[in-house]
Design a protein around this motif. Structure first.
Motif, PDB file in Angstrom:
ATOM      1  N   THR A 240      23.941  -5.037  67.053  1.00  0.00           N
ATOM      2  CA  THR A 240      23.945  -6.495  66.920  1.00  0.00           C
ATOM      3  C   THR A 240      23.138  -7.196  68.004  1.00  0.00           C
TER       4      THR A 240
ATOM      5  N   GLU B 182      20.568  -9.737  64.622  1.00  0.00           N
ATOM      6  CA  GLU B 182      21.709 -10.584  64.314  1.00  0.00           C
ATOM      7  C   GLU B 182      22.285 -10.298  62.929  1.00  0.00           C
TER       8      GLU B 182
ATOM      9  N   TYR C  86      17.902 -12.542  61.692  1.00  0.00           N
ATOM     10  CA  TYR C  86      18.944 -12.642  60.677  1.00  0.00           C
ATOM     11  C   TYR C  86      18.486 -12.098  59.320  1.00  0.00           C
TER      12      TYR C  86
END
Length: 542
Positions: free
Chosen positions: A96, A100, A390
């Motif tokens: 992570t 993300e 993301y």
């Protein structure tokens, strides 16, 4: 790639490299983060884009497969694999802090396989609630023995997140608060039309300003990936239509191509042209729904009706082609189920100038409305760096300046035979995302225009066996769906059913970035930002 392989062999001698369509690397759990860090910072094309994070179970080991790509050159991809033999307390390291998008994906793997990720800041299950017994995608999971009785009792949400952190070489298990104790929290969804499905955003407010969002999904989780493990490949096709049902035809195209590639099935050229035209009509339909829904979210009911009006014409073409409107069941393994009807080309050619005129009407009617501009410009800002981290693809990612169109970087069907522009903007706000979809409709019309009079004669479907067995191995296939990269991963053991089938949802990435781009915005703009992202919840709740 040879230079990269040499560097990996030199710096990580314990890894196992396997040549294939993509370079595959087996890495020990303890070396995963070091190898990911090396690839993440690799020059000239850093592997800064995590396309897939897939939980796996080979019967003995529980593991994770990662497909990494480069935002600079998305056609370059590497597969990483790591696993643990511990089925009682399986632990792997989180990625992570590099990607993300790994947050929700790791939480999904925990829910389905029981693997906990060290240093993931929030190890609540995603898609399943914390009271669920067992891990459904494990091979030893028996639903008849693992009781999960249905309850209609309403339970309070516990604002505590468990996690396991590594501190000075030791693992520390702890819980942290999701919200601060005195936060004022409201529930947006799951029963709310402007959440675009059964999605639950728990939102902490500071006055009318969004302070923090906690995303809850899984209210309509259907276990599609688990069901696929007991079905033959042709029988799995109908599930793809029911994920992002607005991009049904494109989703199904991806699964068909993945099976065709693995089985060595050559699709007739006529079918490739039909597929491409139908995909672009499907994209137009998807973007019209996105445009209409976003305008409705901003209060423009009339604009919503206009978008539905134009979409009906596309759905009429689908209906006359294959009998489906929302669920476009035309793609099958080997080609298409139905050839085009006699008036297909005439109907499509009549739609092109009509739709172009309506795009001008949308521009006059809504795109420069002073109220609309105030609700979209500089609202919901997403930077290019965050879009990549993301894994936000599609029109939303390209509105942040990221070139990520699969049709350009990894052409399929006949996209290599047409000329079109990848629509890019750099503002990264709700308005840029809004404009991108309208401009992409124009590009879709241009693609169709180049193909519609050049559909070759011949078969529209290859002859295939009723029972298709794929060679043992792992296969990936991506398409550019209406909301971004829709992907299919198949792990085959040589049987007529997949050992593992994973669908990569673009909507999951779109939702995962909502807490970031809504923070600091007014609660009144929250719904408009969500409309600009254009996620659909069944695509997440697989």
């Amino acid at each position: 790639m040879n230079t990269l392989k040499a560097l990996i062999n030199n710096q990580f001698p314990a890894t196992e490299l396997v040549e294939g369509e993509n370079l595959s690397i087996e890495v020990a759990p303890g070396e995963l983060r070091e190898l990911v860090g090396f690839l993440y910072n690799y020059a000239p094309h850093p592997f800064d884009y995590l396309v897939y994070l897939i939980g796996t179970d080979d019967g003995e080991n529980l593991g994770v497969t990662y497909l990494l790509s480069s935002s600079v050159q998305p056609s370059i991809q590497i597969i990483l694999k790591t696993s643990t033999p511990d089925r009682v307390n399986p632990l792997l390291y989180s990625v992570t802090d590099f990607y993300e998008t790994a947050h929700f994906n790791e939480r999904e793997v925990f829910a389905m396989y029981g693997i906990r990720f060290i240093n993931n800041p929030d190890m609540r299950r995603f898609l399943l609630n914390d009271s669920w017994n067992g891990f459904p995608l494990r091979k030893d999971y028996n639903p008849d023995e693992t009781l999960n009785p249905l309850s209609v009792e309403s339970k309070d949400v516990v604002d505590l997140a468990p996690r396991i952190m590594e501190v000075d070489g030791t693992f520390v298990e702890e819980t942290v608060r999701v919200f601060e104790e005195d936060d004022y929290i409201i529930n947006i969804g799951p029963q709310h039309p402007s959440t675009h499905g059964v999605m639950h955003f728990r939102t902490a407010l500071d006055g009318e300003i969004v302070k923090k969002i906690d995303v809850h999904s899984g209210y309509i989780h259907r276990g599609i990936e688990k069901l696929c493990e007991g079905m033959t490949y042709p029988h799995t096709l109908h599930f793809t239509d029911r994920l992002d049902y607005i991009s049904a035809g494109m989703n199904r195209h991806a699964l068909c191509m993945c099976v065709e590639k693995a089985a060595g099935i050559e699709v007739p050229e006529r079918a490739q042209y039909i597929r491409t035209i139908m995909d672009e009509l499907n994209r137009i339909s998807s973007h019209l729904v996105a445009w209409a829904a976003q305008t409705n979210d901003l209060g423009a009911t009339t604009a919503f009706i206009y978008g539905m009006r134009e979409r009906e014409i596309v759905l009429d073409i689908f209906d006359k082609t294959c009998g489906g409107r929302l669920i476009i069941n035309n793609n099958v393994i080997g080609g298409v189920m139905f050839d085009i009807y006699p008036q297909f080309q005439a109907d499509v050619k009549a739609f092109i100038p009509y739709m172009r005129e309506k795009l001008k009407e949308y521009d006059r009617f809504f795109s420069h409305n002073v109220i609309a501009l105030g609700r979209m410009k500089n609202i919901g800002l997403l930077s290019k760096k965050d879009a990549i981290s993301y894994a936000v693809t599609g029109p939303a990612g390209r509105a942040s300046g990221w070139s990520c169109d699969v049709r350009k970087h990894q052409p399929y069907a006949v996209y290599n035979k047409v000329d079109f522009q990848e629509v890019l903007r750099s503002e990264g706000d709700s308005y840029a995302r809004y404009l991108n979809r309208l401009d992409e409709i124009e590009q879709s019309l241009y693609i169709i225009e180049q193909l519609i009079d050049n559909i070759p004669s011949g078969d529209f479907c290859a002859k295939t066996k009723a029972i298709i067995k794929l060679p043992e191995g792992e296969y990936f296939q991506h398409v550019e769906a209406g909301k971004g990269l829709f992907g299919v991963y198949i792990q085959s053991k040589g049987d007529k059913t997949p050992h593992r089938l994973k669908f990569r949802s673009p909507s999951m990435a779109l939702v995962s970035v909502m807490p970031l781009i809504c923070k600091g915005e007014k609660i009144s703009d929250f719904i408009g930002i969500g409309g600009s992202m254009d996620y659909v919840i069944p695509d997440i709740d697989r």
